[in-house]
Design an enzyme around this catalytic site. Structure first.
Site, PDB file in Angstrom:
ATOM      1  CB  VAL A   1      29.000  17.940 -29.889  1.00 15.95           C
ATOM      2  CG1 VAL A   1      28.210  18.403 -30.900  1.00 15.95           C
ATOM      3  CG2 VAL A   1      28.850  16.426 -29.713  1.00 15.95           C
TER       4      VAL A   1
ATOM      5  NE  ARG B   1       2.479  -2.754   6.584  1.00 16.16           N
ATOM      6  CZ  ARG B   1       2.615  -1.778   5.605  1.00 16.16           C
ATOM      7  NH1 ARG B   1       1.477  -1.420   4.992  1.00 16.16           N
ATOM      8  NH2 ARG B   1       3.631  -1.096   5.475  1.00 16.16           N
TER       9      ARG B   1
ATOM     10  CB  SER C   1      -0.811  -0.019   1.136  1.00 18.86           C
ATOM     11  OG  SER C   1      -1.548   1.335   1.290  1.00 18.86           O
TER      12      SER C   1
ATOM     13  CB  CYS D   1       7.136   8.268  -4.400  1.00 19.76           C
ATOM     14  SG  CYS D   1       8.453   7.638  -3.326  1.00 19.76           S
TER      15      CYS D   1
ATOM     16  CE1 TYR E   1      -0.980   6.856   9.475  1.00 20.93           C
ATOM     17  CE2 TYR E   1      -0.096   4.899   8.626  1.00 20.93           C
ATOM     18  CZ  TYR E   1      -0.290   6.060   8.492  1.00 20.93           C
ATOM     19  OH  TYR E   1       0.310   6.918   7.520  1.00 20.93           O
TER      20      TYR E   1
ATOM     21  CB  ALA F   1      10.396   5.543  14.249  1.00 16.35           C
ATOM     22  NE  ARG F   2      12.013  11.417  13.871  1.00 19.72           N
ATOM     23  CZ  ARG F   2      11.907  12.179  12.865  1.00 19.72           C
ATOM     24  NH1 ARG F   2      12.624  13.203  12.760  1.00 19.72           N
ATOM     25  NH2 ARG F   2      10.937  11.870  11.988  1.00 19.72           N
TER      26      ARG F   2
ATOM     27  CD  GLU G   1       4.258   0.835   8.871  1.00 16.45           C
ATOM     28  OE1 GLU G   1       3.355   0.026   9.288  1.00 16.45           O
ATOM     29  OE2 GLU G   1       5.238   0.660   8.026  1.00 16.45           O
TER      30      GLU G   1
ATOM     31  CD  GLN H   1      15.352  13.535  -4.843  1.00 20.47           C
ATOM     32  OE1 GLN H   1      16.350  12.613  -4.846  1.00 20.47           O
ATOM     33  NE2 GLN H   1      15.656  14.464  -5.470  1.00 20.47           N
TER      34      GLN H   1
ATOM     35  CG  HIS I   1      -2.046   8.512  -0.086  1.00 19.72           C
ATOM     36  ND1 HIS I   1      -3.327   7.927   0.374  1.00 19.72           N
ATOM     37  CD2 HIS I   1      -2.094   9.781  -0.225  1.00 19.72           C
ATOM     38  CE1 HIS I   1      -4.055   8.907   0.123  1.00 19.72           C
ATOM     39  NE2 HIS I   1      -3.603  10.259  -0.177  1.00 19.72           N
TER      40      HIS I   1
ATOM     41  NE  ARG J   1      10.180   3.165  -1.168  1.00 23.67           N
ATOM     42  CZ  ARG J   1      11.232   3.251  -0.387  1.00 23.67           C
ATOM     43  NH1 ARG J   1      11.836   4.502  -0.332  1.00 23.67           N
ATOM     44  NH2 ARG J   1      11.939   2.446   0.025  1.00 23.67           N
TER      45      ARG J   1
ATOM     46  CG  HIS K   1       4.278   7.164   9.819  1.00 26.44           C
ATOM     47  ND1 HIS K   1       5.199   6.515   8.519  1.00 26.44           N
ATOM     48  CD2 HIS K   1       3.026   6.848   9.293  1.00 26.44           C
ATOM     49  CE1 HIS K   1       4.192   6.126   7.689  1.00 26.44           C
ATOM     50  NE2 HIS K   1       3.139   5.902   8.177  1.00 26.44           N
TER      51      HIS K   1
HETATM   52  P1  NAP Z   1      21.867  23.563  -3.848  1.00 31.65           P
HETATM   53  O1  NAP Z   1      21.139  22.631  -3.106  1.00 31.65           O
HETATM   54  O2  NAP Z   1      21.128  24.928  -4.437  1.00 31.65           O
HETATM   55  O3  NAP Z   1      22.686  24.267  -2.630  1.00 31.65           O
HETATM   56  C1  NAP Z   1      23.687  25.433  -2.904  1.00 31.65           C
HETATM   57  C2  NAP Z   1      24.387  25.719  -1.491  1.00 31.65           C
HETATM   58  O4  NAP Z   1      25.269  27.001  -1.789  1.00 31.65           O
HETATM   59  C3  NAP Z   1      23.313  26.294  -0.257  1.00 31.65           C
HETATM   60  O5  NAP Z   1      23.519  25.951   0.667  1.00 31.65           O
HETATM   61  C4  NAP Z   1      23.582  27.938  -0.592  1.00 31.65           C
HETATM   62  O6  NAP Z   1      23.397  28.259   0.558  1.00 31.65           O
HETATM   63  C5  NAP Z   1      25.080  27.974  -1.089  1.00 31.65           C
HETATM   64  N1  NAP Z   1      25.477  29.033  -1.865  1.00 31.65           N
HETATM   65  C6  NAP Z   1      24.781  29.513  -3.142  1.00 31.65           C
HETATM   66  N2  NAP Z   1      25.216  30.672  -3.363  1.00 31.65           N
HETATM   67  C7  NAP Z   1      26.573  30.754  -2.986  1.00 31.65           C
HETATM   68  C8  NAP Z   1      27.427  31.652  -3.025  1.00 31.65           C
HETATM   69  N3  NAP Z   1      27.596  32.558  -4.142  1.00 31.65           N
HETATM   70  N4  NAP Z   1      28.476  31.265  -2.076  1.00 31.65           N
HETATM   71  C9  NAP Z   1      28.644  30.597  -1.247  1.00 31.65           C
HETATM   72  N5  NAP Z   1      27.525  29.740  -1.013  1.00 31.65           N
HETATM   73  C10 NAP Z   1      26.294  29.882  -1.887  1.00 31.65           C
HETATM   74  O7  NAP Z   1      22.823  23.007  -4.693  1.00 31.65           O
HETATM   75  P2  NAP Z   1      23.702  21.688  -4.892  1.00 31.65           P
HETATM   76  O8  NAP Z   1      24.169  21.467  -3.506  1.00 31.65           O
HETATM   77  O9  NAP Z   1      24.864  21.921  -5.754  1.00 31.65           O
HETATM   78  O10 NAP Z   1      22.768  20.651  -5.190  1.00 31.65           O
HETATM   79  C11 NAP Z   1      22.433  20.740  -6.597  1.00 31.65           C
HETATM   80  C12 NAP Z   1      21.024  19.869  -6.653  1.00 31.65           C
HETATM   81  O11 NAP Z   1      21.231  18.510  -6.492  1.00 31.65           O
HETATM   82  C13 NAP Z   1      20.260  20.496  -5.746  1.00 31.65           C
HETATM   83  O12 NAP Z   1      18.639  20.632  -6.383  1.00 31.65           O
HETATM   84  C14 NAP Z   1      20.106  19.582  -4.794  1.00 31.65           C
HETATM   85  O13 NAP Z   1      18.694  19.072  -3.992  1.00 31.65           O
HETATM   86  C15 NAP Z   1      20.267  18.247  -5.579  1.00 31.65           C
HETATM   87  N6  NAP Z   1      20.873  17.277  -4.770  1.00 31.65           N
HETATM   88  C16 NAP Z   1      19.925  16.526  -3.892  1.00 31.65           C
HETATM   89  C17 NAP Z   1      20.548  15.714  -2.976  1.00 31.65           C
HETATM   90  C18 NAP Z   1      19.636  14.873  -2.056  1.00 31.65           C
HETATM   91  O14 NAP Z   1      19.993  14.358  -1.239  1.00 31.65           O
HETATM   92  N7  NAP Z   1      18.310  15.006  -2.112  1.00 31.65           N
HETATM   93  C19 NAP Z   1      21.836  15.453  -3.005  1.00 31.65           C
HETATM   94  C20 NAP Z   1      22.753  15.916  -3.894  1.00 31.65           C
HETATM   95  C21 NAP Z   1      22.156  16.900  -4.649  1.00 31.65           C
HETATM   96  P3  NAP Z   1      23.598  30.000   1.117  1.00 31.65           P
HETATM   97  O15 NAP Z   1      23.005  30.581   0.014  1.00 31.65           O
HETATM   98  O16 NAP Z   1      22.629  29.773   2.278  1.00 31.65           O
HETATM   99  O17 NAP Z   1      25.001  29.926   1.518  1.00 31.65           O
HETATM  100 FE1  SF4 Z   2      11.479   4.664  -5.750  1.00 34.66          FE
HETATM  101 FE2  SF4 Z   2      12.486   7.372  -5.936  1.00 34.66          FE
HETATM  102 FE3  SF4 Z   2      10.779   6.478  -7.510  1.00 34.66          FE
HETATM  103 FE4  SF4 Z   2       9.961   7.075  -5.244  1.00 34.66          FE
HETATM  104  S1  SF4 Z   2      10.643   8.369  -6.486  1.00 34.66           S
HETATM  105  S2  SF4 Z   2       9.217   5.107  -6.434  1.00 34.66           S
HETATM  106  S3  SF4 Z   2      11.752   6.209  -3.984  1.00 34.66           S
HETATM  107  S4  SF4 Z   2      12.868   5.871  -7.169  1.00 34.66           S
END
Ligand code: NAP
Ligand code: SF4
Length: 684
Positions: free
Chosen positions: A458, A219, A30, A351, A171, A259-260, A169, A349, A32, A321, A257
């Site tokens: 290119v 469940r 299940s 779902c 509920y 839980a840490r 979970e 991200q 949502h 998923r 839900h």
């Molecule tokens: P981001 O998420 O946009 O983070 C950029 C960071 O740099 C922020 O902390 C920002 O904070 C800082 N920043 C921005 N401009 C700056 C400047 N001029 N000088 C100094 N610091 C600056 O970008 P990212 O970390 O490169 O990630 C890229 C994308 O990939 C994002 O959308 C991210 O969500 C995604 N991603 C996601 C995950 C995940 O786990 N879900 C993992 C990796 C990447 P301040 O402006 O407060 O300083």
């Molecule tokens: Fe799996 Fe990520 Fe797709 Fe959700 S978004 S179903 S966690 S791959």
């Protein structure tokens, strides 16, 4: 008996339950999606039809409330009237026409409800809802039981093959079972036999109402992972009693839900909680209880599923998923094409994060999930010659989806490998699943006949003979313009993640977005990834044994490995770090870094970099200057679009489609890049 010649003999073995024949052991768990809540259930029917066509043995719907009090949020999907039952028929017909079976989950959220009409055994607000529930009177409890029974009867009228009663979970039902949330003094509270009366009444009276030939899944929470949670002897007692009361299948629930401890995130080892189902299974076998058991959580490949069943740890496996990611999971496994499965990377991200934001669910790796009626892949009316530059997630998706529609596609990248930024993600401990994404994308290139050219920079002149040109060249790191940043101590995150330079024992990270967090985890971690070592992961997060401590919380608490180095993670903006990370996973990243004693500092200004390290000050008035003495400073200050080629083409007046990070880098992630590319490919 299973056929040992079949690719996954145990997974593909049929099972007869409550007079219903399931064609294999795959239960779609299940989940949502947001498609349950509207009046028009056609999109939900289309979503499940594809999963039934893809061979799933038994589908379980997302939670449907038995009454208003049980809503997860206002106007959540409810089955309380015959008119609603008629509306559900479109769903059950769609699944049955495709040869599938479907059960409806009855979900009463109790004190987890996000609305003011919430009810619970005791007037105790949960940490995950702002609404304090009303305490039910004994008559109120009786009304909830009747609502469950009525809901199950209506589900039968709607054509469902069964129901799942959500008892885990944290509920409503779980809230009655646990002494921490049930402080009643009447017949529904007190000792365990009273606290488990509610699920038993519900199961027994539902069975009486629906008759013997209707699947009734219960469940059962096998490990609560909250203080004061159930002990194993209580889980076992309830499991036996639920089976005796008429449950035809017992499904595994893991963790409340609130839980840490992470239970389904990508850093959780695969099949991390199967040992609990296996333990219950062993007890059932010894006692001659034949009720089939379902293993659940982080099962995402046919190999993992098969080994659980082959080991006798369970009778079915639940995957939710993974079936969003690939509706044809079972068919591909049965055809011996497991390499073609689009594997769920457990990122949440598109779902769960969407659902928690009240948005329709989707899937990062499969943009069609929950959008089946909208994103339809049809043959192109005229085959075009298409060039796609950039073999990251956006480029590969644009290329392969266009090729699938009959276009002739050439895909170019200057690197020697496909994947772009995914090659960075896969190096982070706990993100090993990104390997699967790269494997799948590579297979898609082969399967769709896209011509791949790697190691080629290119130029515009190379792109004249194409009808359409796509530029998906991705991003380049943003220049933060910090005085002294040319110092040899300063590294880019790419140098660090590629292992191009040895990194010293004290490091400051500039920028705390997704990549800053990833780099902090990479640098603070030592030893093999705990995601690949279940016992190490359990120690790290404090997962114990419910037979030894209530709720399965290790009495000694989390025991993380010491950090590999001292890490400072910095951002200029005020507020908590990682606020932009996923709703369901941000807390896990923050907790993991805290356990590694990473110092997270918000509201800083970067004054300058010198031999001793990084000078920061605090707040808008640039107060409290402070040196962070460190060996290296890693820049993770976000991204900018890499548009050299796109700009050159546009300067020549050429038409070009810019996708993914090359179009907009802000908040770029693979989810948007893939979705955008798929939609473009369907439009060309
Ligand atoms: P981001 O998420 O946009 O983070 C950029 C960071 O740099 C922020 O902390 C920002 O904070 C800082 N920043 C921005 N401009 C700056 C400047 N001029 N000088 C100094 N610091 C600056 O970008 P990212 O970390 O490169 O990630 C890229 C994308 O990939 C994002 O959308 C991210 O969500 C995604 N991603 C996601 C995950 C995940 O786990 N879900 C993992 C990796 C990447 P301040 O402006 O407060 O300083
Ligand atoms: Fe799996 Fe990520 Fe797709 Fe959700 S978004 S179903 S966690 S791959």
């Amino acid at each position: 008996m299973s056929d040992p010649r079949a690719p996954y003999p145990h997974l593909l073995e049929p099972l007869e339950v409550a007079g219903v024949r399931l064609r294999n052991r795959v239960l779609m768990g299940s989940m949502h999606t947001g498609l349950e809540d509207g009046r028009d259930l056609q999109p939900l029917a289309a979503f499940f039809r594809e999963r039934a066509q893809g061979g799933v043995g038994l589908i379980v719907t997302g939670g449907i409330a038995p009454n208003i009090a049980g809503w997860a949020k206002p106007f959540a999907g409810t089955l309380a009237t015959q008119a609603a039952a008629r509306r559900h028929q479109v769903v059950t017909r769609a699944v049955h026409d495709a040869g599938g079976r479907i059960a409806m989950q009855i979900l009463h959220t109790g004190r987890y409800a996000y609305h003011p009409l919430a009810v619970a055994p005791t007037r105790l607000r949960s940490p995950i809802s702002p609404f304090t529930p009303f305490e039910l009177s004994a008559r109120g409890v009786e009304r909830q039981i009747r609502a469950f029974v009525r809901c199950a009867t209506l589900a039968r009228e709607a054509g469902y093959d069964g129901v799942e009663i959500m008892g885990s979970e944290g509920y409503f039902i779980n809230q009655f079972i646990s002494a921490a949330t049930n402080q009643r003094q009447d017949a529904w509270g007190g000792d365990y036999s009273n606290r488990m009366r509610l699920p038993l009444e519900i199961v027994q009276r539902t069975r009486e109402a629906v008759g013997p030939d209707f699947i009734l899944i219960y469940r059962l929470s096998m490990i609560d992972l909250v203080p004061g949670g159930s002990r194993w002897d209580e889980v076992l007692t309830l499991g036996r009693a639920v089976a005796a009361a008429g449950a035809s299948i017992i499904n595994t629930g893991i963790g409340w839900h609130e839980a840490r401890i992470p239970t389904i995130a990508t850093s959780v080892p695969r099949a991390a909680f199967t040992w609990l189902t296996a333990r219950l299974k062993q007890a059932f076998v010894e006692e001659g209880i034949t009720t089939p058991l379902v293993a659940s959580n982080r099962i995402n490949t046919p190999e993992v599923a098969e080994s659980i069943l082959a080991d006798g740890a369970a009778d079915l496996v639940s995957m939710a998923r993974p079936l969003l990611a690939d509706p044809d999971f079972v068919v591909k496994a049965a055809q011996g094409r497991a390499q073609d499965i689009n594997t769920c990377i457990a990122c949440n991200q598109a779902c769960l994060d969407h659902v928690f934001q009240n948005r329709r669910a989707g899937c990062l790796v499969n943009p069609r999930a929950c959008h089946e009626t909208e994103l339809v892949v049809r043959p192109a009316t005229r085959a075009k010659r298409i060039a796609v530059v950039g073999a990251g997630p956006a480029g590969i998706t644009a290329a392969t989806w266009a090729a699938e529609r009959g276009h002739q596609v050439q895909l170019f990248d200057r690197d020697q490998a496909i994947g772009g930024q995914l090659n960075m993600a896969r190096r982070i401990p706990g993100k090993e699943e990104f390997d699967e994404m790269l494997r799948y994308l590579g297979r898609r290139i082969q399967a769709t006949g896209v011509q791949l050219h790697l190691g080629i920079e290119v130029q515009p002149r190379d792109l004249v003979d194409f009808d359409e040109v796509v530029v998906a060249t991705g991003v380049k790191p943003r220049d933060p313009r910090i005085p002294g940043q040319e110092h040899p101590k300063v590294l880019s995150y790419l140098q660090v993640l590629r292992g191009q330079v040895p990194v010293g024992p004290r490091v400051a990270i500039i920028g705390a977005g997704g990549i800053g967090f990833d780099v902090a985890e990479f640098l603070a971690h030592q030893g093999p990834s705990t995601t690949l070592d279940l016992q190490a992961w359990q120690r790290e997060w404090g997962v114990g044994d419910p037979a030894l401590s209530p709720g399965g919380l290790a009495p000694e608490g989390p025991q993380p490995w010491p950090a590999a180095r001292e890490v400072f993670l910095l951002q200029r903006s005020q507020g908590k770090l990682g606020a932009g990370l996923g709703k369901t996973t941000g807390w896990i990243h923050r907790t993991a870094l805290k356990m590694k004693r990473v110092q997270m500092i918000a509201g800083v200004n970067y004054e300058r970099i010198e031999d001793r390290g990084l000078l920061i000050s605090h707040g808008p008035q640039r107060e409290d200057p402070q040196w962070i003495d460190c060996d290296h400073i890693v820049i993770c200050a976000g991204q900018e679009p890499l548009r050299t080629l796109a700009d050159a083409l546009q300067d020549q007046g050429r038409r070009v489609h810019v996708l993914g990070g090359a179009r907009v880098a802000g908040e770029l992630d693979a989810k948007r890049a893939i979705d955008e590319a798929a939609r473009w490919a369907l439009s060309v």
